[in-house]
Design an enzyme around this catalytic site. Structure first.
Site, PDB file in Angstrom:
ATOM      1  N   CYS A 110       5.193  26.865  38.214  1.00 47.27           N
ATOM      2  CA  CYS A 110       5.514  25.614  38.894  1.00 47.27           C
ATOM      3  C   CYS A 110       6.847  25.763  39.615  1.00 47.27           C
ATOM      4  O   CYS A 110       7.843  26.192  39.025  1.00 47.27           O
ATOM      5  CB  CYS A 110       5.587  24.498  37.866  1.00 47.27           C
ATOM      6  SG  CYS A 110       6.141  22.931  38.552  1.00 47.27           S
ATOM      7  N   GLU A 111       6.859  25.405  40.877  1.00 45.60           N
ATOM      8  CA  GLU A 111       8.076  25.557  41.673  1.00 45.60           C
ATOM      9  C   GLU A 111       9.154  24.540  41.310  1.00 45.60           C
ATOM     10  O   GLU A 111      10.313  24.703  41.701  1.00 45.60           O
ATOM     11  CB  GLU A 111       7.758  25.485  43.160  1.00 45.60           C
ATOM     12  CG  GLU A 111       7.243  24.172  43.643  1.00 45.60           C
ATOM     13  CD  GLU A 111       6.782  24.200  45.089  1.00 45.60           C
ATOM     14  OE1 GLU A 111       6.881  23.146  45.726  1.00 45.60           O
ATOM     15  OE2 GLU A 111       6.323  25.246  45.585  1.00 45.60           O
ATOM     16  N   HIS A 112       8.826  23.519  40.552  1.00 49.34           N
ATOM     17  CA  HIS A 112       9.809  22.497  40.209  1.00 49.34           C
ATOM     18  C   HIS A 112      10.730  22.906  39.058  1.00 49.34           C
ATOM     19  O   HIS A 112      11.919  22.605  39.079  1.00 49.34           O
ATOM     20  CB  HIS A 112       9.127  21.174  39.861  1.00 49.34           C
ATOM     21  CG  HIS A 112       8.365  20.604  41.005  1.00 49.34           C
ATOM     22  ND1 HIS A 112       7.181  19.910  40.838  1.00 49.34           N
ATOM     23  CD2 HIS A 112       8.592  20.638  42.341  1.00 49.34           C
ATOM     24  CE1 HIS A 112       6.733  19.531  42.028  1.00 49.34           C
ATOM     25  NE2 HIS A 112       7.555  19.967  42.946  1.00 49.34           N
ATOM     26  N   HIS A 113      10.165  23.570  38.041  1.00 49.55           N
ATOM     27  CA  HIS A 113      10.962  23.933  36.863  1.00 49.55           C
ATOM     28  C   HIS A 113      10.924  25.422  36.550  1.00 49.55           C
ATOM     29  O   HIS A 113      11.508  25.867  35.572  1.00 49.55           O
ATOM     30  CB  HIS A 113      10.470  23.154  35.634  1.00 49.55           C
ATOM     31  CG  HIS A 113      10.608  21.683  35.771  1.00 49.55           C
ATOM     32  ND1 HIS A 113       9.558  20.869  36.139  1.00 49.55           N
ATOM     33  CD2 HIS A 113      11.682  20.866  35.623  1.00 49.55           C
ATOM     34  CE1 HIS A 113       9.966  19.619  36.197  1.00 49.55           C
ATOM     35  NE2 HIS A 113      11.244  19.582  35.894  1.00 49.55           N
TER      36      HIS A 113
ATOM     37  N   CYS B 133       5.940  22.552  31.779  1.00 52.33           N
ATOM     38  CA  CYS B 133       7.040  21.617  32.035  1.00 52.33           C
ATOM     39  C   CYS B 133       6.747  20.252  31.404  1.00 52.33           C
ATOM     40  O   CYS B 133       7.675  19.489  31.125  1.00 52.33           O
ATOM     41  CB  CYS B 133       7.321  21.488  33.530  1.00 52.33           C
ATOM     42  SG  CYS B 133       5.925  20.955  34.521  1.00 52.33           S
TER      43      CYS B 133
ATOM     44  N   GLN C 150       0.064  22.590  41.492  1.00 46.23           N
ATOM     45  CA  GLN C 150      -1.382  22.641  41.301  1.00 46.23           C
ATOM     46  C   GLN C 150      -2.139  22.015  42.467  1.00 46.23           C
ATOM     47  O   GLN C 150      -3.170  22.528  42.898  1.00 46.23           O
ATOM     48  CB  GLN C 150      -1.750  21.962  39.982  1.00 46.23           C
ATOM     49  CG  GLN C 150      -3.233  22.031  39.671  1.00 46.23           C
ATOM     50  CD  GLN C 150      -3.554  21.485  38.302  1.00 46.23           C
ATOM     51  OE1 GLN C 150      -2.725  21.489  37.400  1.00 46.23           O
ATOM     52  NE2 GLN C 150      -4.762  20.989  38.119  1.00 46.23           N
TER      53      GLN C 150
ATOM     54  N   HIS D  68       0.513  22.279  32.046  1.00 47.02           N
ATOM     55  CA  HIS D  68       1.822  22.590  32.622  1.00 47.02           C
ATOM     56  C   HIS D  68       2.864  22.610  31.509  1.00 47.02           C
ATOM     57  O   HIS D  68       3.068  21.601  30.832  1.00 47.02           O
ATOM     58  CB  HIS D  68       2.195  21.538  33.671  1.00 47.02           C
ATOM     59  CG  HIS D  68       1.302  21.572  34.865  1.00 47.02           C
ATOM     60  ND1 HIS D  68       1.731  22.015  36.085  1.00 47.02           N
ATOM     61  CD2 HIS D  68      -0.005  21.244  35.025  1.00 47.02           C
ATOM     62  CE1 HIS D  68       0.733  21.945  36.960  1.00 47.02           C
ATOM     63  NE2 HIS D  68      -0.335  21.486  36.328  1.00 47.02           N
TER      64      HIS D  68
END
Length: 192
Positions: free
Chosen positions: A79-82, A151, A121, A149
């Protein structure tokens, strides 16, 4: 063009992270960790810069105009966020246009290449459908991804075992509710 990883920079960054969280990167337990992470990143981000569409080879000798579906394709992404993993399975189906089919493994390779990069996703689901539509030119494509996920499991709300489902439908699957329902029923039947 495949992106070349700068493993030296990755190692330096990991060493900085270890120091920042209060660990000693020179300790016996952690001395090899920066190099291990660099090798791991090279593998798990191997889809960066690769054209997933090049995997699709059209076989024109087979005429089949019904749903072709591959279920339960395992996938792992970050995941590019976390920068935490998400993992699950993809279900990919299409209805060919005339004699335009592809090898079954080609669809799984598209999933693998697109998932081996920083992702969300929702975008991954759409990218898989778009590549297949563009390269195979089928009457329609359906992609459903079910993933957990980390995260959400390890941090924040901390709800392990929670899965997110996303779908992308193109062509006849978008226009014809009966065709879409048939594909979804096939995915649900005997799913692991």
């Amino acid at each position: 063009m495949v992106a070349k990883m700068d493993k030296d920079k990755i190692e330096q960054a990991v060493e900085m992270i270890l120091k920042a969280i209060g660990e000693d990167p020179k300790s016996l337990a952690l001395a090899e960790t920066p190099a291990r992470v660099a090798r791991t990143y090279e593998e798990i981000f191997s889809g960066i810069g690769r054209d997933a569409g090049k995997e699709i080879k059209i076989t024109t000798g087979i005429e089949y105009d019904e749903i072709i579906l591959i279920k339960d394709i395992p996938l792992y992404s970050i995941c590019e966020h976390h920068l935490l993993p998400f993992y699950g399975k993809a279900h990919v189906g299409y209805i060919s246009q005339g004699k335009r089919v592809t090898g079954l493994s080609k669809l799984a390779r598209v999933v693998e290449i697109l998932s081996r990069r920083l992702q969300v996703q929702e975008r991954l689901t759409s990218e898989i459908a778009d590549v297949i539509m563009e390269k195979l030119k089928p009457r329609g494509v359906i992609v459903i991804i079910e993933a957990e996920h980390l995260c959400m499991s390890m941090r924040g709300i901390q709800k392990p075992g929670t899965f997110t489902t996303t779908s992308a439908v193109r062509g006849i699957f978008k226009k014809n509710e009966k065709t879409r329902a048939e594909a979804i029923a096939l995915i649900r039947s005997g799913s692991k």
